[in-house]
Design a protein around this motif. Sequence first.
Motif, PDB file in Angstrom:
ATOM      1  N   ARG A 141     -10.101  -2.702   5.301  1.00 30.95           N
ATOM      2  CA  ARG A 141     -10.538  -3.232   4.010  1.00 30.95           C
ATOM      3  C   ARG A 141      -9.378  -3.234   3.021  1.00 30.95           C
ATOM      4  N   GLY A 142      -9.613  -3.828   1.845  1.00 34.32           N
ATOM      5  CA  GLY A 142      -8.618  -3.796   0.773  1.00 34.32           C
ATOM      6  C   GLY A 142      -7.868  -5.104   0.593  1.00 34.32           C
ATOM      7  N   PRO A 143      -7.462  -5.406  -0.631  1.00 29.80           N
ATOM      8  CA  PRO A 143      -6.714  -6.632  -0.905  1.00 29.80           C
ATOM      9  C   PRO A 143      -5.274  -6.553  -0.413  1.00 29.80           C
ATOM     10  N   GLN A 144      -4.717  -7.714  -0.079  1.00 31.47           N
ATOM     11  CA  GLN A 144      -3.322  -7.786   0.362  1.00 31.47           C
ATOM     12  C   GLN A 144      -2.739  -9.136  -0.035  1.00 31.47           C
ATOM     13  N   VAL A 145      -1.519  -9.121  -0.537  1.00 29.47           N
ATOM     14  CA  VAL A 145      -0.879 -10.337  -1.037  1.00 29.47           C
ATOM     15  C   VAL A 145       0.287 -10.723  -0.131  1.00 29.47           C
ATOM     16  N   PHE A 146       0.325 -12.003   0.236  1.00 33.57           N
ATOM     17  CA  PHE A 146       1.369 -12.537   1.111  1.00 33.57           C
ATOM     18  C   PHE A 146       2.317 -13.435   0.324  1.00 33.57           C
ATOM     19  N   TYR A 147       3.565 -13.478   0.768  1.00 33.65           N
ATOM     20  CA  TYR A 147       4.575 -14.341   0.144  1.00 33.65           C
ATOM     21  C   TYR A 147       5.489 -14.886   1.226  1.00 33.65           C
ATOM     22  N   HIS A 148       6.214 -15.971   0.902  1.00 34.78           N
ATOM     23  CA  HIS A 148       7.140 -16.528   1.891  1.00 34.78           C
ATOM     24  C   HIS A 148       8.331 -15.589   2.062  1.00 34.78           C
ATOM     25  N   ALA A 149       8.710 -15.369   3.292  1.00 37.99           N
ATOM     26  CA  ALA A 149       9.756 -14.392   3.615  1.00 37.99           C
ATOM     27  C   ALA A 149      11.093 -14.693   2.937  1.00 37.99           C
ATOM     28  N   GLN A 150      11.366 -15.977   2.649  1.00 40.89           N
ATOM     29  CA  GLN A 150      12.640 -16.351   2.037  1.00 40.89           C
ATOM     30  C   GLN A 150      12.538 -16.589   0.527  1.00 40.89           C
ATOM     31  N   SER A 151      11.425 -16.221  -0.079  1.00 36.55           N
ATOM     32  CA  SER A 151      11.238 -16.448  -1.518  1.00 36.55           C
ATOM     33  C   SER A 151      11.318 -15.138  -2.284  1.00 36.55           C
ATOM     34  N   SER A 152      12.423 -14.944  -2.999  1.00 42.73           N
ATOM     35  CA  SER A 152      12.580 -13.710  -3.787  1.00 42.73           C
ATOM     36  C   SER A 152      11.581 -13.681  -4.952  1.00 42.73           C
ATOM     37  N   GLN A 167      -4.543  -0.985  -8.382  1.00 46.73           N
ATOM     38  CA  GLN A 167      -4.866  -0.092  -9.498  1.00 46.73           C
ATOM     39  C   GLN A 167      -6.216  -0.435 -10.128  1.00 46.73           C
ATOM     40  N   GLU A 168      -6.408  -1.712 -10.469  1.00 46.82           N
ATOM     41  CA  GLU A 168      -7.613  -2.086 -11.218  1.00 46.82           C
ATOM     42  C   GLU A 168      -8.881  -2.061 -10.371  1.00 46.82           C
ATOM     43  N   LEU A 169      -8.729  -2.212  -9.051  1.00 47.55           N
ATOM     44  CA  LEU A 169      -9.900  -2.148  -8.175  1.00 47.55           C
ATOM     45  C   LEU A 169     -10.088  -0.762  -7.572  1.00 47.55           C
ATOM     46  N   SER A 170      -9.220   0.173  -7.991  1.00 45.53           N
ATOM     47  CA  SER A 170      -9.294   1.570  -7.533  1.00 45.53           C
ATOM     48  C   SER A 170      -9.334   1.667  -6.009  1.00 45.53           C
ATOM     49  N   ILE A 171      -8.372   1.009  -5.369  1.00 48.14           N
ATOM     50  CA  ILE A 171      -8.293   1.000  -3.910  1.00 48.14           C
ATOM     51  C   ILE A 171      -7.806   2.362  -3.412  1.00 48.14           C
ATOM     52  N   THR A 172      -8.601   3.008  -2.587  1.00 51.34           N
ATOM     53  CA  THR A 172      -8.276   4.372  -2.134  1.00 51.34           C
ATOM     54  C   THR A 172      -7.139   4.392  -1.101  1.00 51.34           C
ATOM     55  N   ARG A 173      -7.070   3.344  -0.291  1.00 49.71           N
ATOM     56  CA  ARG A 173      -5.973   3.241   0.683  1.00 49.71           C
ATOM     57  C   ARG A 173      -5.252   1.927   0.439  1.00 49.71           C
ATOM     58  N   PRO A 174      -4.341   1.919  -0.539  1.00 49.99           N
ATOM     59  CA  PRO A 174      -3.679   0.679  -0.960  1.00 49.99           C
ATOM     60  C   PRO A 174      -2.887   0.017   0.164  1.00 49.99           C
ATOM     61  N   ARG A 175      -2.978  -1.298   0.230  1.00 47.51           N
ATOM     62  CA  ARG A 175      -2.186  -2.064   1.179  1.00 47.51           C
ATOM     63  C   ARG A 175      -0.905  -2.511   0.487  1.00 47.51           C
ATOM     64  N   GLU A 176       0.068  -2.952   1.271  1.00 49.45           N
ATOM     65  CA  GLU A 176       1.347  -3.404   0.730  1.00 49.45           C
ATOM     66  C   GLU A 176       1.491  -4.909   0.922  1.00 49.45           C
ATOM     67  N   ILE A 177       2.362  -5.513   0.111  1.00 54.29           N
ATOM     68  CA  ILE A 177       2.619  -6.951   0.240  1.00 54.29           C
ATOM     69  C   ILE A 177       3.214  -7.243   1.618  1.00 54.29           C
ATOM     70  N   LYS A 178       3.035  -8.472   2.060  1.00 52.95           N
ATOM     71  CA  LYS A 178       3.490  -8.823   3.403  1.00 52.95           C
ATOM     72  C   LYS A 178       4.191 -10.177   3.396  1.00 52.95           C
ATOM     73  N   ALA A 179       5.379 -10.214   3.993  1.00 48.34           N
ATOM     74  CA  ALA A 179       6.140 -11.461   4.101  1.00 48.34           C
ATOM     75  C   ALA A 179       5.588 -12.317   5.236  1.00 48.34           C
ATOM     76  N   ASN A 180       5.688 -13.631   5.063  1.00 48.34           N
ATOM     77  CA  ASN A 180       5.194 -14.557   6.076  1.00 48.34           C
ATOM     78  C   ASN A 180       5.992 -15.854   5.980  1.00 48.34           C
ATOM     79  N   ASN A 181       6.293 -16.443   7.123  1.00 46.49           N
ATOM     80  CA  ASN A 181       6.999 -17.727   7.100  1.00 46.49           C
ATOM     81  C   ASN A 181       6.294 -18.793   7.932  1.00 46.49           C
TER      82      ASN A 181
END
Length: 236
Positions: A141-152, A167-181
């Motif tokens: 569960r939990g939100p996760q944000v993806f971005y292009h691997a070559q986009s700073s 923070q605002e959704l009080s996620i107990t086990r926070p996920r990290e951003i993930k690169a994708n191409n």
Amino acid sequence: MKKISMETILGVLLFAGLGLLFTRGIQKTAGEAVTEEKQAAVTATVVIDAGHGGSDPGKIGINGAREKEVNLAIAEELKACLEEAGIQVVMTRSDAGGLYQESDENKKQADMRARCAIIDEAGAELTVSVHQNSYPAESVRGPQVFYHAQSSEGQKAAACLQEALNQELSITRPREIKANNTYYILKKTKTPVVIAECGFLSNYEEAEKLTTKDYQKQVAHALCSGILAYLEASGG
């Protein structure tokens, strides 16, 4: 009683008329100033892309929720939140339909091309594509944000949105951003784009929350906070 001359009466009327014209002129100038102030407050443009639509429902939740409907509900709340902050918003879709013609042989491909065309034409500082996630294991569960691997810039934006969501959704086990191409909308656009997977429809508790108006507003507010943080950091 002393008589009032016609010249005096005309003089008074003329003075009153000039006063009225002067007052209206001030009011008009003030109105124009307010309009210019509002226009000046619009410092950035953000595209909101509500994923899926039309014949493409997206993921079907464990509770029967259709992703395309959840995406649009959150996107509409996010639009209102950003506009209140003075941000100009462009929506890729504002109804249940998809961005394709019924005559298109490959509706999914036509839909994605149309979205990318809208994003490129907008020339926005940032595009946020709203989606919901799914996984075979219901516990994930939990939100996760993806971005292009070559986009700073995409990476910076993703970090801002991920932090706000956690923070605002009080996620107990926070996920990290993930690169994708490989995601089409990340590869085929010219400006920074992130994909915000707001939660897992395969998790019953999260799927139930994502179908409620209150939680949709919470998610939208968190996304808005992340977007504004990114725009402030990037000088937008």
